[in-house]
Design an enzyme around this catalytic site. Structure first.
Site, PDB file in Angstrom:
ATOM      1  N   ASP A   7       0.878  -1.159   0.000  1.00 20.96           N
ATOM      2  CA  ASP A   7       0.000   0.000   0.000  1.00 20.96           C
ATOM      3  C   ASP A   7       0.930   1.227   0.000  1.00 20.96           C
ATOM      4  O   ASP A   7       2.104   1.113   0.374  1.00 20.96           O
ATOM      5  CB  ASP A   7      -0.857  -0.050   1.272  1.00 20.96           C
ATOM      6  CG  ASP A   7      -1.654   1.203   1.471  1.00 20.96           C
ATOM      7  OD1 ASP A   7      -2.416   1.555   0.573  1.00 20.96           O
ATOM      8  OD2 ASP A   7      -1.507   1.829   2.542  1.00 20.96           O
ATOM      9  N   ASP A   9      -0.015   5.151   0.851  1.00 15.71           N
ATOM     10  CA  ASP A   9      -0.224   6.091   1.958  1.00 15.71           C
ATOM     11  C   ASP A   9      -0.318   5.332   3.281  1.00 15.71           C
ATOM     12  O   ASP A   9      -1.204   4.502   3.452  1.00 15.71           O
ATOM     13  CB  ASP A   9      -1.530   6.882   1.759  1.00 15.71           C
ATOM     14  CG  ASP A   9      -1.416   7.887   0.629  1.00 15.71           C
ATOM     15  OD1 ASP A   9      -0.295   8.330   0.345  1.00 15.71           O
ATOM     16  OD2 ASP A   9      -2.458   8.234   0.052  1.00 15.71           O
TER      17      ASP A   9
HETATM   18  P1  B16 Z   1      -6.586  10.102  -4.077  1.00 16.54           P
HETATM   19  P2  B16 Z   1      -3.658   4.146  -0.047  1.00 16.54           P
HETATM   20  C1  B16 Z   1      -5.485   6.121  -0.191  1.00 16.54           C
HETATM   21  O1  B16 Z   1      -4.209   5.624  -0.450  1.00 16.54           O
HETATM   22  C2  B16 Z   1      -5.491   7.030   1.030  1.00 16.54           C
HETATM   23  O2  B16 Z   1      -5.169   6.305   2.207  1.00 16.54           O
HETATM   24  C3  B16 Z   1      -6.865   7.621   1.191  1.00 16.54           C
HETATM   25  O3  B16 Z   1      -6.901   8.484   2.305  1.00 16.54           O
HETATM   26  C4  B16 Z   1      -7.241   8.379  -0.100  1.00 16.54           C
HETATM   27  O4  B16 Z   1      -8.562   8.897  -0.007  1.00 16.54           O
HETATM   28  C5  B16 Z   1      -7.153   7.408  -1.277  1.00 16.54           C
HETATM   29  O5  B16 Z   1      -5.851   6.880  -1.343  1.00 16.54           O
HETATM   30  C6  B16 Z   1      -7.478   8.081  -2.595  1.00 16.54           C
HETATM   31  O6  B16 Z   1      -6.497   9.046  -2.864  1.00 16.54           O
HETATM   32  O7  B16 Z   1      -7.613  11.131  -3.706  1.00 16.54           O
HETATM   33  O8  B16 Z   1      -5.174  10.644  -4.159  1.00 16.54           O
HETATM   34  O9  B16 Z   1      -6.962   9.328  -5.314  1.00 16.54           O
HETATM   35  O10 B16 Z   1      -3.614   4.115   1.445  1.00 16.54           O
HETATM   36  O11 B16 Z   1      -4.595   3.125  -0.677  1.00 16.54           O
HETATM   37  O12 B16 Z   1      -2.290   4.163  -0.676  1.00 16.54           O
HETATM   38 MG    MG Z   2      -2.866   3.191   3.268  1.00 12.65          MG
END
Ligand code: B16
Ligand code: MG
Length: 215
Positions: A7, A9
């Site tokens: 993953d 974030d």
């Molecule tokens: P975006 P991950 C996720 O990343 C984040 O944890 C989440 O908070 C966010 O809303 C989602 O990506 C979408 O992100 O708006 O940049 O498309 O933890 O799956 O790497």
């Molecule tokens: Mg994450």
């Protein structure tokens, strides 16, 4: 061939605070209460599903067009905050862990809900570190659906049983298990009752992965 699917974030980098700032700005504009506790529920959740969680506190229903406008605004704020990121935002330990796994011949992939994955990887100097990148741009269903990890495994040419997912979100662990992957939980995900392995930080990962793939 064995693989690790990361993953992004919360595992490779920490953009929680940037997501929070961006969502807080648009929530304040709409007069909707939003705090860090609600932000915690957005971990691993897609942009539109995150907005639906925030709108639970709204006093009225929002049309799809209104939602799209708010989500776009949030994203443009978030993207400009991402521009402040650089290679120093990556923990030293993360690159070492990736190097160790690569030296062993382990395939590495990203499995992230974020549509900004490629930009983040570039900012962190990790653009060329991964054999495959599966992200918010190539999926139709968000975690806890396993699609993002299954696509990553497919891109790598490995079966789910030959790959291990590293996640910080409970929904990400659900997604990994639903896809037939073993998983490593870090942060909140380490407390998931069905998680295969728990680690406190990324430096523990090579040992765990080594143990899993010993045949
Ligand atoms: P975006 P991950 C996720 O990343 C984040 O944890 C989440 O908070 C966010 O809303 C989602 O990506 C979408 O992100 O708006 O940049 O498309 O933890 O799956 O790497
Ligand atoms: Mg994450």
């Amino acid at each position: 061939m064995k693989a690790v699917i990361f993953d992004l974030d919360g595992v490779i980098c920490f953009t929680d605070k940037l997501h929070y700032k961006a969502w807080k700005t648009v929530a304040d504009e709409q007069g909707i209460y939003f705090d860090e506790k609600i932000n915690d529920r957005l971990r691993g959740v897609s942009r539109m599903a995150s907005l639906d969680i925030i709108l639970e506190r709204a006093g009225r229903a929002y049309s799809l067009d209104e939602k799209k406008e708010i989500a776009e605004k949030k994203n443009s704020i978030y993207v400009s905050l991402l521009d402040t990121m650089n290679e120093n935002d990556l923990d030293d330990g993360v690159k070492e862990v990736l190097d160790t796994l690569r030296e062993r011949g382990t395939l590495l992939a990203i499995g992230s809900s974020s549509k900004n994955t490629k930009k983040i990887l570039e900012k962190l100097g990790l653009k060329d570190y991964f054999d495959a990148v599966s992200d918010g741009t190539n999926i139709t269903r968000s975690k806890p659906d396993p699609e993002v990890f299954l696509k990553a495994a497919q891109m790598l040419g490995v079966e789910p049983e030959d790959a291990i997912v590293v996640e910080d979100a409970l929904s990400g662990i659900d997604a990994a298990l639903a896809g037939g992957f073993k998983c490593v939980g870090i942060g909140e995900a380490a407390t998931h009752p069905q998680v295969t392995y728990s680690i406190k930080d990324m430096t523990e990962l090579p040992e765990v992965v080594g143990g899993v793939f010993v045949s």
